[in-house]
Scaffold this active site. Structure first.
Site, PDB file in Angstrom:
ATOM      1  N   ARG A   5       6.411 -11.332   5.715  1.00  0.00           N
ATOM      2  CA  ARG A   5       5.906 -11.175   7.084  1.00  0.00           C
ATOM      3  C   ARG A   5       6.565 -12.212   7.964  1.00  0.00           C
ATOM      4  O   ARG A   5       6.717 -13.356   7.572  1.00  0.00           O
ATOM      5  CB  ARG A   5       4.386 -11.343   7.102  1.00  0.00           C
ATOM      6  CG  ARG A   5       3.723 -10.213   6.318  1.00  0.00           C
ATOM      7  CD  ARG A   5       2.230 -10.208   6.418  1.00  0.00           C
ATOM      8  NE  ARG A   5       1.690  -9.252   5.461  1.00  0.00           N
ATOM      9  CZ  ARG A   5       0.412  -9.156   5.146  1.00  0.00           C
ATOM     10  NH1 ARG A   5      -0.468  -9.962   5.710  1.00  0.00           N
ATOM     11  NH2 ARG A   5       0.014  -8.262   4.259  1.00  0.00           N
TER      12      ARG A   5
ATOM     13  N   HIS B 263      -8.447  -1.409  -0.341  1.00  0.00           N
ATOM     14  CA  HIS B 263      -7.382  -2.385  -0.535  1.00  0.00           C
ATOM     15  C   HIS B 263      -8.080  -3.696  -0.853  1.00  0.00           C
ATOM     16  O   HIS B 263      -9.049  -4.041  -0.181  1.00  0.00           O
ATOM     17  CB  HIS B 263      -6.581  -2.623   0.741  1.00  0.00           C
ATOM     18  CG  HIS B 263      -6.049  -1.392   1.400  1.00  0.00           C
ATOM     19  ND1 HIS B 263      -4.713  -1.187   1.587  1.00  0.00           N
ATOM     20  CD2 HIS B 263      -6.681  -0.322   1.951  1.00  0.00           C
ATOM     21  CE1 HIS B 263      -4.531  -0.039   2.227  1.00  0.00           C
ATOM     22  NE2 HIS B 263      -5.710   0.513   2.449  1.00  0.00           N
TER      23      HIS B 263
ATOM     24  N   LYS C 263     -12.870  -4.605   7.175  1.00  0.00           N
ATOM     25  CA  LYS C 263     -12.698  -5.395   5.957  1.00  0.00           C
ATOM     26  C   LYS C 263     -13.738  -6.496   5.834  1.00  0.00           C
ATOM     27  O   LYS C 263     -14.340  -6.915   6.825  1.00  0.00           O
ATOM     28  CB  LYS C 263     -11.300  -6.015   5.918  1.00  0.00           C
ATOM     29  CG  LYS C 263     -11.014  -6.945   7.079  1.00  0.00           C
ATOM     30  CD  LYS C 263      -9.661  -7.639   6.935  1.00  0.00           C
ATOM     31  CE  LYS C 263      -9.425  -8.565   8.126  1.00  0.00           C
ATOM     32  NZ  LYS C 263      -8.369  -9.536   7.924  1.00  0.00           N
TER      33      LYS C 263
ATOM     34  N   HIS D 190      -5.097  -1.321  -5.204  1.00  0.00           N
ATOM     35  CA  HIS D 190      -5.644  -0.225  -4.415  1.00  0.00           C
ATOM     36  C   HIS D 190      -6.502   0.639  -5.310  1.00  0.00           C
ATOM     37  O   HIS D 190      -6.105   0.980  -6.418  1.00  0.00           O
ATOM     38  CB  HIS D 190      -4.509   0.577  -3.774  1.00  0.00           C
ATOM     39  CG  HIS D 190      -3.765  -0.240  -2.766  1.00  0.00           C
ATOM     40  ND1 HIS D 190      -2.598  -0.892  -3.067  1.00  0.00           N
ATOM     41  CD2 HIS D 190      -4.079  -0.552  -1.477  1.00  0.00           C
ATOM     42  CE1 HIS D 190      -2.205  -1.569  -1.995  1.00  0.00           C
ATOM     43  NE2 HIS D 190      -3.075  -1.386  -1.021  1.00  0.00           N
TER      44      HIS D 190
ATOM     45  N   GLN E 117       1.100 -11.327  -3.123  1.00  0.00           N
ATOM     46  CA  GLN E 117      -0.303 -10.920  -3.077  1.00  0.00           C
ATOM     47  C   GLN E 117      -0.745 -10.465  -4.455  1.00  0.00           C
ATOM     48  O   GLN E 117      -0.002  -9.781  -5.145  1.00  0.00           O
ATOM     49  CB  GLN E 117      -0.450  -9.699  -2.158  1.00  0.00           C
ATOM     50  CG  GLN E 117      -0.493 -10.001  -0.697  1.00  0.00           C
ATOM     51  CD  GLN E 117      -0.755  -8.727   0.088  1.00  0.00           C
ATOM     52  OE1 GLN E 117      -0.210  -7.667  -0.222  1.00  0.00           O
ATOM     53  NE2 GLN E 117      -1.588  -8.820   1.088  1.00  0.00           N
TER      54      GLN E 117
ATOM     55  N   ASP F  29      -2.513  -7.942  -5.388  1.00  0.00           N
ATOM     56  CA  ASP F  29      -2.964  -6.759  -4.666  1.00  0.00           C
ATOM     57  C   ASP F  29      -3.513  -5.677  -5.604  1.00  0.00           C
ATOM     58  O   ASP F  29      -3.135  -5.620  -6.770  1.00  0.00           O
ATOM     59  CB  ASP F  29      -1.742  -6.184  -3.929  1.00  0.00           C
ATOM     60  CG  ASP F  29      -2.124  -5.434  -2.684  1.00  0.00           C
ATOM     61  OD1 ASP F  29      -3.324  -5.335  -2.380  1.00  0.00           O
ATOM     62  OD2 ASP F  29      -1.202  -4.931  -2.002  1.00  0.00           O
TER      63      ASP F  29
ATOM     64  N   CYS G 292       0.784  -1.248   0.000  1.00  0.00           N
ATOM     65  CA  CYS G 292       0.000   0.000   0.000  1.00  0.00           C
ATOM     66  C   CYS G 292       0.815   1.296   0.000  1.00  0.00           C
ATOM     67  O   CYS G 292       0.564   2.171  -0.841  1.00  0.00           O
ATOM     68  CB  CYS G 292      -0.986   0.043   1.152  1.00  0.00           C
ATOM     69  SG  CYS G 292      -1.270  -1.477   2.024  1.00  0.00           S
TER      70      CYS G 292
HETATM   71 ZN    ZN Z   1      -3.122  -2.245   0.806  1.00  0.00          ZN
END
Ligand code: ZN
Length: 421
Positions: free
Chosen positions: A143, A296, A250, A165, A161, A163, A114
Site C-alpha cells: 500500500r 474478511h 467491520k 476469507h 497480512q 489473512d 481478497c
Molecule cells: Zn479480504
C-alpha cells in the site's frame, strides 16, 4: 523515558532483529536472522492453530491484472492506497530503448488478497454442503504511504497480512462471526495480552459519503448483524461512523501495550459486495443458485506491526517461547569451548534455541553482552562448571546463578514453550 526505551526501531537495531534500508526502499523492512526467527515462531503457531480451527491454506501472487481490480472495485474505491499500474508486454531493455509496447497488459501490486481468493472460488461450482469455506494465507500486500507517514514497522509500504476469507451461507454468518471473535481473543491471550488490554471498534459507513460500494439494504443488514454478534459476544465496543471499508462494515480490535498505547491488530469484516461484484454462487438445497456471504479477517493484522508491538510490549525481553535465542552459553577461555559445544548440542537435540559466545574477550564482557541481548538464560562454562554434575544457570534479570540438573533445565524450557510463557 520508558517509551524511548521500548521503541521498537531502537530495540530492533540493538537486538539485531531488522532494519529498513534506504537502498532497498522506504517502508520495506529487512528481517535479520533473529527477527526472522521470531516471525517463524509466530507463523508456525499461526499455521498450526488455523489448521486446527478448520481453515485450508491457499497461496496467491503479488500482482494482478487491472481487470481483477476493476471488478473488485479497488480500482475506483481504493485508489489512494494503491501504487500506479505496471505496464507489462516488454522487458526492461526494450523499455530502456524506448521501444513501443506491441501488446500491453496492465498489472497492479496487490493491496489486498481478497480478489485472488474469490477467483479460486470462481474456478469451481459449489454446493451448499461445502460451505463454509475458510481460506487462509499469509499474504504480502503493498500500500502506498506518503514518505512522511512511514514509521518503523507500524506504517510500512509492504506488509504480510495473516489473512483469511470465509465464504458461507446466510444461515452460517452469525456462527462464523462468533468463531472468528473467539479466535481473535484466543490469539491475544496466547501472546500474553489480557481481555482488558483490548479495545473494540465497530466501524460503519457514513451514509452521507459516496466512498462505499453497494446498496443501502445490504449495508443496513450487515451492520445490524455485526452489531448483534458483538453484543452476543459481550464485547464492549465504540461505534465509528465512516470507518467501514468500501465493501462492508467491520469490527477492529486494538491492543493496549504496556504503556497504554493502542495498536490496531485484528479486523473482522462482513462483506456482501465482493460476492455480488464477482457473481459468486452456490447451489442451495432446492437446487437454485444462491449468493454466499464473505467474511474478511486478519488476527495479528500484519506480521510487521504485530512484531513491533511485541518488541515494545516486552521491551525486547521476549518470553521463552518467543525468544530467538533461549540459552546463551559463554566460555571462560578457549579450553572450555568443546564443553560449551557439547552442551549446546544436547540443548539443540531437545529443540532449544542456543547460542555460544566463544569470543576472545573477558568473561565480564561476554556476560554484559548477553544481558544486553536480553537472552532468558545464561550459562558460563569454566573449569568448575566443566566438571560439575549440575548446571549453573543465570536467569534474565537475576544477579545470582542457580543450580539445576541438565534434565530438569531442559524440561523447564520445554514446559515454557508448551505453555507459551
Ligand atoms: Zn479480504
Amino acid at each position: 523515558n520508558e517509551a524511548e526505551k521500548r521503541d521498537h526501531r531502537k530495540l530492533g537495531k540493538e537486538l539485531n532483529l531488522f532494519h529498513i534500508d534506504e537502498m532497498v526502499g522506504l517502508g520495506l523492512p529487512l528481517w535479520h536472522p533473529k527477527g526472522a526467527k521470531i516471525w517463524r515462531i509466530i507463523e508456525n503457531f499461526w499455521y498450526d492453530t488455523h489448521e486446527k480451527a478448520g481453515y485450508d491454506l491457499v497461496r496467491t501472487p503479488h500482482i494482478g491484472n487491472k481487470t481483477l481490480w476493476e471488478t473488485s472495485g479497488h480500482w475506483g474505491f481504493y485508489n489512494d492506497s494503491m501504487y500506479p499500474p505496471i505496464e507489462v508486454g516488454q522487458n526492461l531493455s526494450e523499455s530502456q530503448n524506448q521501444e513501443k509496447v506491441k501488446e500491453s497488459e496492465i498489472y497492479l501490486l496487490k493491496p489486498m488478497n481478497c480478489p485472488f481468493h474469490v477467483r479460486i472460488y470462481k474456478n469451481d461450482l459449489h454446493s451448499y454442503r461445502e460451505l463454509p469455506l475458510r481460506w487462509a494465507e499469509c499474504g504480502t500486500v503493498y500500500r502506498f504511504e506518503k514518505k512522511g507517514e512511514l514509521s518503523g514497522l507500524i506504517r510500512v509500504r509492504g506488509f504480510t497480512q495473516d489473512d483469511a476469507h470465509i465464504i458461507c451461507r446466510a444461515d452460517q454468518v452469525e456462527k462464523e462471526l462468533e468463531k472468528v471473535i473467539d479466535f481473535i481473543l484466543f490469539i491475544y491471550l496466547s501472546f500474553g495480552f489480557k481481555i482488558e488490554d483490548i479495545n473494540v471498534y465497530l466501524s460503519v459507513r457514513d451514509p452521507k459519503n459516496n466512498k462505499y460500494a453497494g446498496n443501502d439494504e445490504g449495508w443496513n443488514l450487515t451492520e445490524k448483524v455485526l452489531e448483534k454478534v458483538a453484543k452476543a459476544k459481550k464485547l464492549t465496543y465504540q461505534k465509528e461512523v465512516g470507518g467501514a471499508v468500501f465493501y462492508g462494515p467491520k469490527l477492529d480490535f486494538k491492543i493496549k501495550d504496556a504503556l497504554g498505547r493502542e495498536w490496531q491488530c485484528s479486523t473482522l469484516q462482513f462483506d456482501f459486495n465482493l460476492p455480488e461484484r464477482f457473481d459468486m454462487n452456490f447451489t442451495n438445497a432446492k437446487g437454485e443458485k444462491e449468493r454466499p456471504y464473505m467474511l474478511h479477517r486478519a488476527l495479528l493484522g500484519s506480521f510487521e506491526r504485530f512484531i513491533g508491538l511485541l518488541i515494545e510490549h516486552y521491551a525486547g525481553a521476549f518470553p521463552v517461547w518467543l525468544s530467538p535465542v533461549q540459552v546463551k552459553i559463554i566460555s571462560v577461555t578457549e579450553t572450555h569451548i568443546p564443553a560449551c559445544q557439547k552442551l549446546a548440542a544436547e540443548f539443540k537435540e531437545s529443540g532449544i534455541r542456543v547460542e555460544i559466545d566463544d569470543a576472545h574477550e573477558t568473561v565480564g564482557n561476554k556476560i554484559r553482552k548477553s544481558i544486553h541481548e536480553k537472552v532468558p538464560y545464561m550459562i558460563v562454562i569454566g573449569d568448575n562448571e566443566m566438571n560439575a554434575p549440575v548446571l549453573n544457570v543465570r536467569d534474565r534479570g537475576a544477579q545470582e546463578t542457580r543450580e539445576i540438573s541438565r534434565a530438569s533445565f531442559i524440561e523447564e524450557i520445554m514446559e515454557k514453550v508448551r505453555n507459551r510463557s
